[in-house]
Scaffold this active site. Structure first.
Site, PDB file in Angstrom:
ATOM      1  N   GLY A 163       0.843  -1.210   0.000  1.00 10.44           N
ATOM      2  CA  GLY A 163       0.000   0.000   0.000  1.00 10.44           C
ATOM      3  C   GLY A 163       0.863   1.239   0.000  1.00 10.44           C
ATOM      4  O   GLY A 163       2.061   1.166  -0.272  1.00 10.44           O
ATOM      5  N   ASN A 164       0.267   2.368   0.267  1.00 14.56           N
ATOM      6  CA  ASN A 164       1.043   3.601   0.401  1.00 14.56           C
ATOM      7  C   ASN A 164       0.362   4.511   1.407  1.00 14.56           C
ATOM      8  O   ASN A 164      -0.704   4.185   1.925  1.00 14.56           O
ATOM      9  CB  ASN A 164       1.224   4.285  -0.961  1.00 14.56           C
ATOM     10  CG  ASN A 164      -0.116   4.682  -1.555  1.00 14.56           C
ATOM     11  OD1 ASN A 164      -0.833   5.510  -1.018  1.00 14.56           O
ATOM     12  ND2 ASN A 164      -0.473   4.048  -2.674  1.00 14.56           N
ATOM     13  N   ARG A 165       0.979   5.659   1.688  1.00  9.67           N
ATOM     14  CA  ARG A 165       0.526   6.475   2.816  1.00  9.67           C
ATOM     15  C   ARG A 165      -0.548   7.504   2.470  1.00  9.67           C
ATOM     16  O   ARG A 165      -0.837   8.395   3.255  1.00  9.67           O
ATOM     17  CB  ARG A 165       1.734   7.163   3.455  1.00  9.67           C
ATOM     18  CG  ARG A 165       2.466   6.218   4.392  1.00  9.67           C
ATOM     19  CD  ARG A 165       3.585   6.919   5.089  1.00  9.67           C
ATOM     20  NE  ARG A 165       4.806   6.824   4.306  1.00  9.67           N
ATOM     21  CZ  ARG A 165       5.809   7.679   4.362  1.00  9.67           C
ATOM     22  NH1 ARG A 165       5.753   8.721   5.150  1.00  9.67           N
ATOM     23  NH2 ARG A 165       6.879   7.505   3.621  1.00  9.67           N
ATOM     24  N   ALA A 176      -3.577   7.775  -5.183  1.00 17.42           N
ATOM     25  CA  ALA A 176      -2.195   7.293  -5.251  1.00 17.42           C
ATOM     26  C   ALA A 176      -2.290   5.810  -5.609  1.00 17.42           C
ATOM     27  O   ALA A 176      -2.347   4.945  -4.738  1.00 17.42           O
ATOM     28  CB  ALA A 176      -1.504   7.490  -3.916  1.00 17.42           C
TER      29      ALA A 176
END
Ligand code: C5P
Length: 399
Positions: free
Chosen positions: A207-209, A275
């Site tokens: 995943g990402n932030r 994102a």
């Protein structure tokens, strides 16, 4: 006039500038607005509730109950088209910023779903104190609109910043808000937001932030300006229940791709804020991947590029906005991306700018199209959203 027929709550707190609330009420009524006034106890020391009741042609609420009946703050919060808090004292700013609910003024603030405007008034040193600065920034971060203080002679005898904005200016801000209120009516807007999660096995993912804050701010601002919004939202703690927004929850890039491409043909504009993971694991293990002493390599395969696909399918009359998060050569990379994905506008932000991009309540952007780049200052995400939507409104206005 933008204010005609609008329902406005005016919250008055205890500053000498409270006397100006009479002029604000009179101006609102003259503009054709309906007004309900809430006062803190301290405000009643500076101006009589009778004055404001007479001018507003309605009972003034000063307590959470009157006699043995309870004043329904939730109902009032839902009734209003806008909530104006003027003057907002240092104490009231602190209570609003921290949710200290000891008056109907704060209770209605916490339950209001409408836009909130606050016009502070206090002495110069109080205004400049870090505690006040923090409370003001926190309120702006919640999406509330600051009507900034003016500079001049203060009741204390000092001169400096801290005067309540003049009633005419306060009225003009509200009027302007309602005038541009519906400028996106007729738009069907597709917004992607948040991260994507790419599963590795039943318990792990890549995943990402991204938190989705910017995309949710865009969706809420666009809906408030009359657009019909579909928000395709990746997995995040945040969401929205604002009127005018249909939220489509997705998890992976491929789910987001399907949700966005299915809806694009029916939309007038798209803002691609998500994102999206560029890669996903080539296979998803059916069982939890076991630990062993050896090195473990993951094979990744590319995800579909949603922006590029929507750009390819774009029809005349559709306007497409993308985001670019660049750590180096920002403008050049952003413009190359604009060309590659056939976007009309790209919002460039850099995670290196303090307070900008992932997770923050603020963002600092440049808007880049084929001809020019326009830089904006660091602002709360809701104000950034309005800057982007101002551009969308101008670019898509019928000529
Ligand atoms: O190529 P890059 O990821 O930097 O492009 C960013 C822009 O493209 C953003 O608007 C993002 O939402 C969009 N994007 C997308 N699908 C992808 C990758 C990026 O829609 N797979």
């Amino acid at each position: 006039m933008g204010l005609a027929g609008k329902k406005i709550i005016l919250g008055v707190s205890g500053s000498i500038a409270a006397y100006k609330s009479a002029l604000i009420v009179r101006g609102l009524i003259k503009s054709g607005a309906e007004v309900r006034v809430l006062m803190t106890r301290a405000a009643t020391d500076f101006i009589s509730p009778l004055t404001l009741a007479t001018l507003s042609r309605a009972e003034v609420v000063t307590s959470v109950h009157s006699g043995d009946s309870w004043n329904n703050h939730v109902e009032l919060g839902l009734w209003a088209d806008a909530y104006l808090i003027a003057p907002a004292t240092a104490t009231t700013l602190g209570k609003l910023a921290n949710g200290i609910c000891d008056s109907p003024l704060v209770a209605v603030y916490l339950s209001a779903r409408c836009p909130v405007f606050f016009a502070p008034a206090m002495d110069v040193d109080m205004w400049l104190h870090p505690a006040t600065r923090r409370n003001v920034e926190r309120l702006r971060g919640y999406g509330n609109h600051l009507i900034d203080v003016e500079s001049g002679e203060l009741a204390s005898g000092l001169t400096g910043q801290g005067r309540l904005a003049e009633p005419e200016r306060i009225l003009a801000v509200l009027d302007d808000h309602f005038a541009r209120h519906r400028d996106l009516a007729g738009h069907r807007l597709l917004i992607t937001a948040g991260p994507t999660h790419e599963d590795l096995d039943p318990v792990r993912y890549l995943g990402n932030r991204s938190t989705g804050k910017m995309g949710i701010a865009l969706a809420e601002a666009a809906a408030a300006r009359g657009a019909e919004v579909t928000l395709v939202l990746g997995p995040t703690e945040l969401s929205t229940s604002a009127a005018g927004i249909t939220v489509v929850d997705v998890r992976s890039a491929r789910e987001m791709y399907t949700a966005a491409t299915e809806r694009w043909a029916d939309c007038t504009a798209g803002i691609l804020c998500a994102a999206v993971a560029d890669y996903r694991p080539a296979t998803v293990a059916a069982e939890k991947i076991k630990k062993h002493g050896e090195e473990l390599s993951l094979r990744l395969v590319p995800n579909p590029d949603i922006a590029r696909e929507l750009g390819l399918r774009k029809q005349p009359g559709q306007y497409l906005i993308g985001f670019a998060l660049e750590t180096e050569n920002g403008p050049a990379n952003a413009r190359a991306k604009l060309e590659r994905k056939n976007l009309d506008l790209i919002v460039l932000n850099s995670p290196r700018d303090p307070g900008a991009a992932f997770g923050h309540d603020t963002n600092q952007i440049q808007l880049i199209d084929r001809n020019k780049a326009t830089a904006y200052e660091l602002k709360p995400k809701r104000a950034v959203a309005d800057d982007i939507l101002d551009r969308l409104a101008v670019e898509t206005a019928p000529s």
